[in-house]
Design a protein around this motif. Structure first.
Motif: not given
Length: 367
Positions: A91, A93-95, A97, A99
């Motif tokens: 979560k 990492y997704k928030e 951006g 990788n």
């Protein structure tokens, strides 16, 4: 493996042959300079194509550094629930951006070319045609080309008979390979050290910094161990890519350093000296006040031991008021008073009594 990488064998061998045709116009076509520069040119071409991935790697590394405190907090909060911990990490990492694999993209993208070049040089060492190198005369020319006295296809672990078949001596091959392995390891170490000392925010201590510090020592050791099984041509390839990475990293760190790092402070100073840095007037005044206070502060000079002893034993100077007070006291004292004081003190001494304190009890045997 050959079936999967066969297209890359053709691509690598074709690029080398094209560069060899160009350098043959300048050097002898059978010389190590023509074949060695062809390998160097292959590295330069690949690294130019990988510049976008390198930029992503730099951004990913910065994002990972910035996220380390939050990642550590998640690990501490959900240390008993690994599944929840993984979900919170994904979560995060997704928030943001980010990788985590982006920092490995240049190495992963370069690995197939590295393996293909290794296999191409191995086949050349065995005298076999490969890819576009389907002419046996061209294969023999590359096989026997020498770089500083060592054939391109030779290795440190080759035996004397194999090296002699390539027109060289075992001593020459091992000396050249050892020097190239040392240079390869040192360049890798300095590249990682530059990243750790100049482009990391040292005010934040995170596990990521410890991992990078460990890699700074692990990678050079890995290169040194595996390098003895690499052909000279592969050592030329890897040494060239290390030097390219070092120069490219120096350029990026100088132009776009990580905020809070040593390189960032040095860049701010350069821009400030050129008058290109726009700063808040309050910050400028505060910095000037700090610098002025630092310049005005004078630390006492440390004296030697001999000087301190002389200063401690020197007689103290008596002021005029102190002399006057002492003289008045001496004049105020009468001879009779002095005599009575002397007699009293002698009687006190004889009786064994303490002046101004309780009397000592007599021993029972003396009563």
């Amino acid at each position: 493996m050959d079936t999967i990488l066969n297209p890359l064998y053709y691509a690598v061998s074709w690029i080398i042959v094209q560069f060899h045709s160009f350098f043959s116009l300048i050097f002898n076509k059978d010389s190590g300079a023509a074949w060695g520069l062809s390998i160097v040119s292959l590295v330069v071409l690949i690294r130019i194509c990988l510049i976008p991935l390198f930029v992503k790697q730099i951004k990913a590394t910065r994002n990972m550094q910035a996220l380390q405190p939050k990642m550590k907090a998640i690990q501490e909060r959900y240390k008993s629930d690994k599944q929840r911990q993984s979900e919170e990490m994904m979560k995060l990492y997704k928030e943001t951006g980010t990788n985590p694999l982006s920092s490995c993209l240049p190495i992963l993208a370069q690995s197939p070319f590295f393996i293909s070049l290794y296999q191409v040089l191995n086949k050349i060492a065995g005298g076999h045609t490969v890819g576009v190198l389907d002419d046996q005369a061209l294969v023999d020319s590359a096989r026997k080309a020498h770089i500083f006295g060592a054939p391109i296809a030779s290795k440190f672990m080759d035996n004397a008979s194999k090296v002699e078949s390539l027109g060289a001596t075992l001593t020459d091959v091992r000396v050249v390979t050892v020097i190239m392995i040392v240079l390869m390891s040192l360049s890798q170490f300095y590249t990682q050290r530059q990243l750790m000392t100049k482009n990391v925010d040292l005010t934040v201590k995170t596990p990521f910094m410890q991992q990078q510090k460990m890699l700074m020592y692990v990678f050079p050791i890995m290169f040194a161990v595996f390098g003895i099984n690499f052909p000279v041509g592969v050592l030329v390839y890897w040494l060239t890519t290390n030097v390219w990475t070092l120069g490219q990293q120096m350029f990026v760190i100088r132009r776009n350093p990580t905020p809070g790092s040593l390189a960032f402070q040095q860049r701010q100073e350069r821009l400030r000296a050129k008058g290109k840095l726009k700063e808040d007037p309050a910050e400028v005044e505060a910095r000037k006040a700090v610098e002025a206070a630092r310049a005005a502060r004078q630390q006492p000079k440390r004296q030697t031991k001999a000087k301190r002893q002389v200063a401690g034993t020197a007689p103290q100077a008596t002021t005029g008021s102190e002399k006057k007070t002492t003289l008045e006291k001496q004049q105020g004292e009468q001879p009779g008073d002095a005599g009575s004081k002397q007699a009293g003190s002698s009687r006190s001494a004889k009786s064994g009594q303490r002046k101004g304190g309780p009397q000592r009890p007599k021993h029972p045997s003396k009563k």
